[in-house]
Motif scaffolding. Structure first.
Motif, PDB file in Angstrom:
ATOM      1  N   PRO B  97      -4.030   1.302   0.005  1.00  0.00           N
ATOM      2  CA  PRO B  97      -3.291   2.579  -0.012  1.00  0.00           C
ATOM      3  C   PRO B  97      -3.332   3.278  -1.367  1.00  0.00           C
ATOM      4  O   PRO B  97      -3.390   4.511  -1.407  1.00  0.00           O
ATOM      5  CB  PRO B  97      -1.860   2.166   0.343  1.00  0.00           C
ATOM      6  CG  PRO B  97      -2.001   0.920   1.113  1.00  0.00           C
ATOM      7  CD  PRO B  97      -3.189   0.216   0.527  1.00  0.00           C
ATOM      8  N   ALA B  98      -3.319   2.510  -2.457  1.00  0.00           N
ATOM      9  CA  ALA B  98      -3.367   3.140  -3.785  1.00  0.00           C
ATOM     10  C   ALA B  98      -4.659   3.925  -3.951  1.00  0.00           C
ATOM     11  O   ALA B  98      -4.651   5.065  -4.424  1.00  0.00           O
ATOM     12  CB  ALA B  98      -3.252   2.075  -4.871  1.00  0.00           C
ATOM     13  N   GLU B 101      -4.610   6.967  -1.553  1.00  0.00           N
ATOM     14  CA  GLU B 101      -3.765   8.044  -2.060  1.00  0.00           C
ATOM     15  C   GLU B 101      -4.509   8.841  -3.128  1.00  0.00           C
ATOM     16  O   GLU B 101      -4.614  10.069  -3.055  1.00  0.00           O
ATOM     17  CB  GLU B 101      -2.478   7.457  -2.652  1.00  0.00           C
ATOM     18  CG  GLU B 101      -1.519   8.504  -3.179  1.00  0.00           C
ATOM     19  CD  GLU B 101      -0.262   7.871  -3.777  1.00  0.00           C
ATOM     20  OE1 GLU B 101      -0.386   6.837  -4.451  1.00  0.00           O
ATOM     21  OE2 GLU B 101       0.827   8.422  -3.556  1.00  0.00           O
ATOM     22  N   ARG B 168       0.892   3.726 -11.734  1.00  0.00           N
ATOM     23  CA  ARG B 168       1.214   4.681 -10.680  1.00  0.00           C
ATOM     24  C   ARG B 168       2.602   5.259 -10.850  1.00  0.00           C
ATOM     25  O   ARG B 168       2.929   6.303 -10.309  1.00  0.00           O
ATOM     26  CB  ARG B 168       1.135   4.009  -9.305  1.00  0.00           C
ATOM     27  CG  ARG B 168      -0.258   3.573  -8.920  1.00  0.00           C
ATOM     28  CD  ARG B 168      -0.239   2.879  -7.590  1.00  0.00           C
ATOM     29  NE  ARG B 168      -0.189   3.830  -6.493  1.00  0.00           N
ATOM     30  CZ  ARG B 168      -0.013   3.462  -5.225  1.00  0.00           C
ATOM     31  NH1 ARG B 168       0.127   2.198  -4.922  1.00  0.00           N
ATOM     32  NH2 ARG B 168       0.017   4.362  -4.271  1.00  0.00           N
ATOM     33  N   ASN B 177       7.819  -0.442  -0.748  1.00  0.00           N
ATOM     34  CA  ASN B 177       6.668   0.432  -0.513  1.00  0.00           C
ATOM     35  C   ASN B 177       6.217   0.382   0.945  1.00  0.00           C
ATOM     36  O   ASN B 177       5.169  -0.182   1.241  1.00  0.00           O
ATOM     37  CB  ASN B 177       5.500  -0.060  -1.369  1.00  0.00           C
ATOM     38  CG  ASN B 177       5.403   0.690  -2.665  1.00  0.00           C
ATOM     39  OD1 ASN B 177       5.848   1.833  -2.744  1.00  0.00           O
ATOM     40  ND2 ASN B 177       4.844   0.062  -3.670  1.00  0.00           N
ATOM     41  N   THR B 179       4.967   2.637   3.014  1.00  0.00           N
ATOM     42  CA  THR B 179       3.709   3.297   3.364  1.00  0.00           C
ATOM     43  C   THR B 179       2.598   2.938   2.381  1.00  0.00           C
ATOM     44  O   THR B 179       1.426   3.078   2.693  1.00  0.00           O
ATOM     45  CB  THR B 179       3.855   4.825   3.344  1.00  0.00           C
ATOM     46  OG1 THR B 179       4.235   5.211   2.020  1.00  0.00           O
ATOM     47  CG2 THR B 179       4.896   5.302   4.320  1.00  0.00           C
ATOM     48  N   PHE B 181       2.000   4.624  -0.125  1.00  0.00           N
ATOM     49  CA  PHE B 181       1.736   5.872  -0.836  1.00  0.00           C
ATOM     50  C   PHE B 181       2.891   6.134  -1.790  1.00  0.00           C
ATOM     51  O   PHE B 181       4.002   6.398  -1.357  1.00  0.00           O
ATOM     52  CB  PHE B 181       1.609   7.042   0.153  1.00  0.00           C
ATOM     53  CG  PHE B 181       0.252   7.170   0.746  1.00  0.00           C
ATOM     54  CD1 PHE B 181      -0.367   6.070   1.317  1.00  0.00           C
ATOM     55  CD2 PHE B 181      -0.414   8.387   0.745  1.00  0.00           C
ATOM     56  CE1 PHE B 181      -1.626   6.178   1.862  1.00  0.00           C
ATOM     57  CE2 PHE B 181      -1.679   8.505   1.288  1.00  0.00           C
ATOM     58  CZ  PHE B 181      -2.276   7.406   1.848  1.00  0.00           C
ATOM     59  N   ASP B 185       6.728   7.155  -0.882  1.00  0.00           N
ATOM     60  CA  ASP B 185       7.748   6.132  -1.074  1.00  0.00           C
ATOM     61  C   ASP B 185       8.761   6.516  -2.144  1.00  0.00           C
ATOM     62  O   ASP B 185       9.949   6.252  -2.002  1.00  0.00           O
ATOM     63  CB  ASP B 185       7.088   4.804  -1.455  1.00  0.00           C
ATOM     64  CG  ASP B 185       6.297   4.229  -0.292  1.00  0.00           C
ATOM     65  OD1 ASP B 185       6.562   4.646   0.845  1.00  0.00           O
ATOM     66  OD2 ASP B 185       5.412   3.395  -0.523  1.00  0.00           O
TER      67      ASP B 185
END
Lengths: 301, 335
Positions: B97-98, B101, B168, B177, B179, B181, B185
């Motif tokens: 996800p990181a 995103e 981040r 966290n 999602t 994202f 979040d």
């Protein structure tokens, strides 16, 4: 008058005429000419760098570490672009570094283009099953992001500039295969190929003498583009510690060494990057010029 | 249409097997015996060595090993990391996800700026705007993004102190966290300042990663627009007296979009390659940084599994684009 002469020459003798026509269109493009001029300087530095550079690229001036460039307070004319944390002259390192990028570009383009053209010709002329196998293999290589594949290849071969070049050449090669095969496919159906075949030309002759010269235009453009890609990727690998190893003055490796000083000494970070950017930009400008000069569609408009 | 989709799906299978074969052979081509690497500096006794190689299947013939690997992959089993001992599959999808995103924002950035830039350049062909925009695009296209990142850090984090250098979000904030994202979040957590912090961390990596796609999209949009603007139906539209805004915006842009969408799809691979550099520089905890770290740590199962998952992802995206292309452009299906 001049034009009439050159077109007449083109009719009498094919090859120099083509070259002259190419040069005529290439010269029109101002960006491409600027690119060519910068590239000429780059080539000169690559060949004669150590004789042009004011200092030895690895000499450490212990009393002048992290000296700023000449126009800032504390700068001197001995070190025009300043010195790095070990007291080495930035300008000399940049000049000597040109040869590494140049060599990377030449080596990668030669290996990738030669291999790619031969495999592409074979794919274009072979029966469907062999063609499918070759193209699937190329699809497989293209499925990996190029820099990642190059990174892993270098991890296997061991980090060095030579291995980085081999890895980049392998990664860039499928583009040549696809390009060559696509133009072979369209050329093969034309009448001149059929007549050469009827006249008794063998497959090898058809491949290299009849068809290949007519497929070269897109390949030449691709060569210019992959020259710049190769320089960028080699610098990126050097930056990640997987390309040329210190104390080699390769531009990407220089950036990696300078990283921890970015907030204290802007010049150790800025200049190697400008060198990469200007070189790549010049080659891309030339590439655009080549494309416009070689593309008959654009010429007529 | 169905035939077209089936045909495309069929070519997917051999490519998938080939990609698996390549990532499988890497672990065997890397220097050093994997078990010795796993054992570390203390070394390993002969019995333990035999036990471990039986456990990992290294004593089997190579084709048996490949078959085991392939069936494992199809069941989502990519082995465990040497370092963390956790399954590679889980680690990948925890970090993905990181990267997603970052890539999404980079792509949005590139499209939002690239499309209008390309259209403006095409409409003003040969004039000042065209030349300025296209020169800028060529500079962006030639940019060594790792250096570009360092420059932006010098200016915006060093001199102006506007943006943080890495990560981040600030370490002050801690929240679940769901999602993955950070933008969503942090907003959902309701903590004051968390969202702003997440956005400030995202700005520089987005610009860095989006630069090359931006340049590519701008150049492609311009050339596609120029081609379309020369078509007869544009002349007809002009003759009918439609306003230039309507002609350029609706009639021309819509048809120019097809090649642009292809280029956007093809940028996915570039984006992932760029993510390796961007994430390493900004310490962004995503797939790219994870891969680079694992290569340096000689964490073979991670390198192998990550390589495979990334390649499969690129293949799926390309396949989807091919199919979408078939839907948009019926001419393609016939081939």
């Amino acid at each position: 008058m001049d034009d009439a002469l050159s077109s007449e020459a083109a009719m009498v003798n094919d090859r120099p005429g083509r070259l002259r026509e190419f040069w005529f269109y290439f010269r029109e493009n101002r960006g491409a000419m600027i690119g060519l001029a910068i590239f000429a300087v780059f080539t000169f530095l690559a060949l004669f760098g150590p004789w042009v550079a004011p200092h030895d690229a690895t000499a450490q001036f212990r009393d002048a570490t992290l000296q700023p460039p000449v126009w800032q307070d504390g700068g001197t004319w001995t070190h025009i672009l300043g010195t790095d944390p070990l007291g080495r002259d930035m300008l000399s390192r940049l000049i000597v570094g040109a040869r590494f990028s140049f060599f990377v570009g030449v080596f990668v383009v030669c290996i990738a283009a030669t291999g790619g053209i031969i495999i592409g010709l074979i794919a274009g002329f072979s029966p469907k099953w062999l063609d499918s196998i070759i193209m699937r293999i190329m699809d497989i290589v293209l499925a990996f992001p190029s820099l990642l594949l190059a990174l892993v290849l270098v991890a296997i071969l061991g980090p060095s500039l030579t291995n980085a070049m081999i890895a980049i050449a392998i990664v860039l090669q499928p583009h040549y295969v696809r390009l060559t095969r696509a133009s072979v496919m369209s050329e093969r159906q034309k009448d001149y190929v059929t007549s050469a075949r009827v006249a008794g030309a063998g497959t090898m002759r058809l491949m290299f003498v009849t068809v290949l010269p007519n497929c070269l235009a897109p390949i030449i453009v691709q060569a210019a583009l992959s020259f710049s890609t190769a320089i960028l990727d080699a610098a990126a690998l050097g930056f990640l510690g997987m390309g040329a190893q210190p104390p080699t003055p390769e531009w990407g490796t220089m950036l990696a060494e300078a990283r921890e000083f970015i907030l204290r000494a802007w010049w150790v970070v800025t200049f190697p990057g400008i060198a990469i950017l200007v070189t790549v930009l010049a080659i891309n400008l030339m590439g655009d010029g080549l494309r416009d000069a070689l593309d008959p569609k654009l010429k007529r408009s | 249409m169905l035939n077209y989709i089936l045909g495309r799906l069929l070519t997917f299978i051999p490519t998938f097997i080939g990609v698996t074969l390549i990532s499988f052979s890497f672990i065997r081509a890397l220097p050093g015996d994997p078990i010795q690497v796993m054992a570390g500096e203390r070394g390993v006794s002969a019995e333990r060595y035999a036990e471990l190689s039986a456990q990992y299947g290294f004593d089997q013939p190579i084709y048996v090993q490949f078959w085991e690997y392939l069936t494992g992959v199809l069941q989502g089993d990519l082995g465990n990391s040497f370092v963390t001992k956790r399954p590679v599959w889980d680690e990948f999808f925890a970090l993905f996800p990181a990267t997603l995103e970052l890539s999404l924002f980079a792509m949005i950035f590139a499209i939002l700026l690239g499309l209008p830039a390309g259209v403006i350049a095409a409409v003003n062909r040969g004039k000042f705007f065209d030349r300025a925009l296209m020169s800028t695009a060529l500079v962006g296209y030639s940019m060594p993004i790792f250096w570009w990142a360092l420059l932006l850090i010098i200016v915006f984090s060093g001199n102006l102190q506007w943006t943080p250098v890495s990560g981040r979000i600030d370490l002050l904030y801690y929240f679940p966290n769901p999602t993955g994202f950070m933008i969503i979040d942090s907003l959902a957590s309701g903590q004051e300042g968390a969202f702003t912090s997440a956005v400030r961390h995202l700005v520089l990596p987005t610009i860095v990663l989006g630069t090359i796609p931006l340049a590519v999209i701008a150049r492609q949009t311009r050339s596609a627009m120029l081609e379309v603007l020369g078509e007869d139906y544009i002349r007809t539209a002009r003759a009918k007296g439609l306003s230039p805004g309507r002609i350029n915006g609706i009639h021309a842009l819509r048809n120019a979009l097809i090649p642009v969408i292809t280029v956007i799809g093809l940028s996915v691979g570039t984006l992932l390659a760029g993510a390796i550099l961007t994430e390493t520089i900004f310490s962004w905890p995503g797939i790219g940084k994870w891969m680079v770290d694992s290569i340096f740590r000689r964490d073979y199962p991670v390198v192998q599994g990550g390589l495979l998952l990334i390649a499969v992802m690129v293949m799926i995206v390309n396949l989807t684009i091919d199919m979408l292309y078939g839907v948009i452009n019926p001419k393609i299906r016939k081939r």
